[in-house]
Structures are given as C-alpha cells and as structure tokens.
Design an enzyme around this catalytic site. Structure first.
Site, PDB file in Angstrom:
ATOM      1  N   LYS A 113       0.831  -1.210   0.000  1.00 55.96           N
ATOM      2  CA  LYS A 113       0.000   0.000   0.000  1.00 55.96           C
ATOM      3  C   LYS A 113       0.860   1.253   0.000  1.00 55.96           C
ATOM      4  CE  LYS A 113      -4.409  -1.595   1.725  1.00 55.96           C
ATOM      5  NZ  LYS A 113      -5.516  -1.396   2.645  1.00 55.96           N
ATOM      6  N   LYS A 198      -3.664 -10.628  -6.833  1.00 53.65           N
ATOM      7  CA  LYS A 198      -5.039 -10.803  -6.347  1.00 53.65           C
ATOM      8  C   LYS A 198      -5.994  -9.781  -6.986  1.00 53.65           C
ATOM      9  CE  LYS A 198      -5.129  -7.763  -2.361  1.00 53.65           C
ATOM     10  NZ  LYS A 198      -5.711  -7.434  -1.101  1.00 53.65           N
ATOM     11  N   LYS A 201      -9.766  -4.283  -4.800  1.00 50.61           N
ATOM     12  CA  LYS A 201     -10.717  -3.165  -4.800  1.00 50.61           C
ATOM     13  C   LYS A 201     -10.058  -1.887  -5.270  1.00 50.61           C
ATOM     14  CE  LYS A 201     -12.008  -3.688  -0.302  1.00 50.61           C
ATOM     15  NZ  LYS A 201     -12.677  -3.478   0.970  1.00 50.61           N
TER      16      LYS A 201
HETATM   17  P1  TYM Z   1     -10.421  -5.883   3.153  1.00 47.83           P
HETATM   18  O1  TYM Z   1     -11.495  -4.893   3.359  1.00 47.83           O
HETATM   19  O2  TYM Z   1      -9.258  -5.490   2.296  1.00 47.83           O
HETATM   20  O3  TYM Z   1     -10.989  -7.211   2.541  1.00 47.83           O
HETATM   21  C1  TYM Z   1     -12.154  -7.832   3.088  1.00 47.83           C
HETATM   22  C2  TYM Z   1     -12.033  -9.344   3.009  1.00 47.83           C
HETATM   23  O4  TYM Z   1     -11.915  -9.762   1.649  1.00 47.83           O
HETATM   24  C3  TYM Z   1     -10.797 -10.633   1.527  1.00 47.83           C
HETATM   25  N1  TYM Z   1     -10.240 -10.455   0.171  1.00 47.83           N
HETATM   26  C4  TYM Z   1     -10.112 -11.450  -0.712  1.00 47.83           C
HETATM   27  N2  TYM Z   1     -10.410 -12.763  -0.623  1.00 47.83           N
HETATM   28  C5  TYM Z   1     -10.172 -13.515  -1.721  1.00 47.83           C
HETATM   29  N3  TYM Z   1      -9.657 -13.030  -2.885  1.00 47.83           N
HETATM   30  C6  TYM Z   1      -9.341 -11.713  -3.005  1.00 47.83           C
HETATM   31  N4  TYM Z   1      -8.850 -11.239  -4.139  1.00 47.83           N
HETATM   32  C7  TYM Z   1      -9.569 -10.858  -1.887  1.00 47.83           C
HETATM   33  N5  TYM Z   1      -9.376  -9.529  -1.658  1.00 47.83           N
HETATM   34  C8  TYM Z   1      -9.799  -9.308  -0.392  1.00 47.83           C
HETATM   35  C9  TYM Z   1      -9.833 -10.179   2.608  1.00 47.83           C
HETATM   36  O5  TYM Z   1      -8.896 -11.169   2.943  1.00 47.83           O
HETATM   37  C10 TYM Z   1     -10.794  -9.904   3.737  1.00 47.83           C
HETATM   38  O6  TYM Z   1     -11.144 -11.096   4.408  1.00 47.83           O
HETATM   39  N6  TYM Z   1      -7.824  -5.518   7.431  1.00 47.83           N
HETATM   40  C11 TYM Z   1      -8.994  -6.117   6.811  1.00 47.83           C
HETATM   41  C12 TYM Z   1     -10.292  -5.753   7.488  1.00 47.83           C
HETATM   42  C13 TYM Z   1     -10.318  -5.967   8.962  1.00 47.83           C
HETATM   43  C14 TYM Z   1     -10.551  -7.191   9.623  1.00 47.83           C
HETATM   44  C15 TYM Z   1     -10.534  -6.875  11.013  1.00 47.83           C
HETATM   45  C16 TYM Z   1     -10.745  -8.500   9.176  1.00 47.83           C
HETATM   46  C17 TYM Z   1     -10.167  -4.991   9.907  1.00 47.83           C
HETATM   47  N7  TYM Z   1     -10.312  -5.545  11.167  1.00 47.83           N
HETATM   48  C18 TYM Z   1     -10.714  -7.876  11.980  1.00 47.83           C
HETATM   49  C19 TYM Z   1     -10.931  -9.486  10.158  1.00 47.83           C
HETATM   50  C20 TYM Z   1     -10.928  -9.184  11.524  1.00 47.83           C
HETATM   51  C21 TYM Z   1      -9.070  -5.653   5.361  1.00 47.83           C
HETATM   52  O7  TYM Z   1      -8.488  -4.658   5.006  1.00 47.83           O
HETATM   53  O8  TYM Z   1      -9.900  -6.410   4.567  1.00 47.83           O
END
Ligand code: TYM
Length: 338
Positions: A113, A198, A201
């Site tokens: 990032k 991957k 978003k």
């Molecule tokens: P975030 O918002 O980037 O992504 C949300 C969830 O989507 C999954 N993900 C994917 N899974 C499969 N293939 C992909 N290409 C892909 N891109 C994203 C991510 O692994 C995630 O599960 N830091 C976290 C959010 C968070 C969180 C937490 C998660 C904050 N506090 C506590 C669990 C527990 C994040 O940025 O996810």
C-alpha cells in the site's frame, strides 16, 4: 463458538471479497447455526488512506446492505460499525505500546500500500503503517475462536495472535488467541487480467475484477476477456494454470459444485463455452444478491436501527474486556483505588 471478521468500506466490493469473506462466513453460519458471529464495517481502517467523506458515508451503508443481503440475521448476528465503538481505538493504542516496531515493519500489505500511495503522490500516514494494531484490537476485544478472512489477511491475524500472546505474557491471561480460517479455493481470487496478483478493490482498472453490482453484460464481457493460457484445456492446477484455476474457483463458488467436478465436465470443451457458462452462473448467483442489496439500500433508517442494535451489543461485550485490560495495566478505571 464465535467467529469475527470485518471489511473496509472502500472501493467497490468485488466477487473476490465476497467469496473470500462474506460467503465464507455465511456458509459457516448455515452449516452451524449455533455459531455466534461478529461482522464489522471497519471505517476507521478505511481512513488510513485518503477518502472522500461523501463516498465513504455511502460505502458504509452499501457494505451494511451487502451483509444483510448475504443473509445474516441482525437479531442473532452482531453487525456493527467499528467507529461507533471507541473501545477499538482505545485498545489499538494499548497494542501500539506493546508491539515491537519490527513486527509492524514486516507486514507485506503495508509495503504494497505504501508503494501505491507513493505512486499516487499521497502521504503515507502513520495510521497506514500502524493499522494492524487496530485490527488486533478489533479481534481481541471479542474473544473470537476463529477469524475467517482471505489469504491477504493471514499475516495480520498471525500478528494479532503474537500481540495477544505478548500481552498475556506480560500482564497475565487476558485475551483468547484466535485461529485464522480461510477457504482453500476462494482464499485468493486473482485478477482476471493479471492472474499473478489478487483481485483488488483499489486497482484503478475494473477489467480484472467482477464487481458485486456489475451488470450481466459487464460480467459476460469481463469473463470473455479473462486471461487464461494457450493450451485450451480446462484443469484445476493453481501453480501451472492460475488463470483457468481462478475461473474454476469462481465457477465452483457460484454453483456449489466442486472444482474437480467442473474441470471434468469441461474436459476437452475449450475455453469459449467454459467462460460463457461461468458468466451465466455468476449472473445467476449475483442477480438475487443485487436485488436484495438495492432493497436494503432503499431504507437507510432500517440500516441505522440494525447498526445501533449491533453497536450496543458489541459495546456491552468490549467494555468488559477494556475494564479487565485497564485493571491489569494499572490504568485509571471506574475510580479503582490503590
Ligand atoms: P479488506 O477490506 O481489504 O478485505 C475484506 C475481506 O476480503 C478478503 N479479500 C479477498 N479474498 C479472496 N480473494 C481476493 N482477491 C480478496 N481480496 C480481499 C480479505 O482477505 C478480507 O477477508 N484488514 C482487513 C479488514 C479488517 C478485519 C478486522 C478483518 C479490519 N479488522 C478484523 C478481520 C478481523 C481488510 O483490510 O480487509
């Protein structure tokens, strides 16, 4: 058994997010209704990079609508917004103070990032660097047994485990050390145009991802152009055939059939028919979801009520943990005397 997870209300939620997270949770809850779930909209994480306030506000509601459309039951499952509970940044600060700098520096997502921020000439904030401490707080406040996420979050969950153990070692048993959990095939849905990275978003181009709200025609077009390979043979082999295997993983999730079954069914049929059938399956899978999302978005007051309820329940639990932490650390709490 308690699970907890969260998603940032940023960018456009794509099928990778949905399959790697939301669907994984809802499948778990369908299989085992006794599981207690904590599902968060992590808006304080979103602001680690610049956000347009009006867009962020809208994205928070959209994510809430997606959770509900996925079938979570607000009477039973705790759906809430992170910034509504100040216990999260409170515990995040405490974790800052016990986490060695070197642990944070190892986080690969920060490095990725940071590079993106620099490319767009944006500042790299302390919050971006430090965000896993807040994520550890999100998790450890609620003593979940399991944190289901996609592969890109594994390192953060491992760091959370290390922080919990470190705190427990210094101050005595306080936090449950949670397990990481992921779904083998959908843990890392790849970019349709660059199957060596991957689906993301924040990627400027939407050609590599299927957004949850994409139209049927858009889905057909994107899948038709998805990068595969030149041998025209459908088989599941993520190492040697990442593009085709990625399509099989999406196909499998959309239909409930296994990747092996699907690979067998398309053996010798070539990529044209394969891609067109996946597109049909994805459209059939997403259409009812899109309809429900739009219905929930047409009543924002209802979403407010659900969030208020979820926030209250979350706070009831997290405040008990904060009292324990403050007590162990000697912080002023409830007028406790020496
Ligand atoms: P975030 O918002 O980037 O992504 C949300 C969830 O989507 C999954 N993900 C994917 N899974 C499969 N293939 C992909 N290409 C892909 N891109 C994203 C991510 O692994 C995630 O599960 N830091 C976290 C959010 C968070 C969180 C937490 C998660 C904050 N506090 C506590 C669990 C527990 C994040 O940025 O996810």
């Amino acid at each position: 058994m308690r699970i907890l997870s969260g998603i940032q209300p940023t960018g456009t939620l794509h099928i990778g997010n949905y399959l790697g997270s939301v669907k994984q949770w809802s499948d778990m809850l369908n299989d085992s209704p006794e599981i207690e779930a904590f599902l968060m909209v992590v808006d304080l994480h979103a602001i680690t990079v610049p956000q347009d306030p009006a867009v962020l506000r809208r994205k928070i509601y959209e994510l809430l609508a997606i959770y509900l459309a996925a079938g979570f039951n607000p009477e039973k499952d705790n759906i809430f917004v992170q910034s509504q509970n100040p216990d999260h940044p409170y515990l995040g600060w405490i974790f800052n103070c016990i986490t060695p700098f070197g642990w944070m520096e190892r986080m690969t997502q920060y490095k990725d990032k940071k590079q993106k921020m620099e490319e767009y000439q944006n500042i790299v904030s302390v919050g971006l660097f430090d965000y896993p401490a807040l994520m550890a707080a999100d998790i450890l406040l609620y003593d979940p047994d399991m944190v289901p996420v996609g592969a890109d979050q594994k390192q953060h969950v491992e760091l959370t485990r290390d922080i919990a153990e470190r705190f427990n070692n210094i101050y005595g048993e306080t936090f449950k050390v949670p397990e990481f959990r992921t779904n083998k095939e959908t843990t890392n849905i790849l970019d349709l145009q660059n199957p060596d990275k991957k689906m993301s978003k924040s990627d400027a181009s939407a050609a590599g991802r299927i957004d949850l709200m994409d139209t049927p025609q858009g889905i057909q077009d994107k899948l038709k152009r998805a990068v595969t390979d030149s041998d025209n043979h459908v088989a599941y082999d993520p190492e040697k055939k990442p593009g085709v295997s990625n399509l099989l993983a999406i196909f499998s999730s959309a239909t409930g059939k296994t990747v092996e079954e699907l690979a067998q069914a398309y053996d010798g049929k070539g990529y044209g028919q394969f891609k067109s059938d996946i597109a049909d399956a994805v459209v059939a899978f997403l259409s009812p979801l899109q309809e429900k999302i739009n219905t929930y978005l047409s009543d924002l007051e209802q979403l407010d009520r659900i969030v208020n309820n979820g926030n209250e329940r979350a706070r009831e639990l997290s405040s008990q943990k904060i009292a324990l932490v403050a007590d162990k650390m000697g912080l002023y709490h409830d007028g406790k005397k020496i």
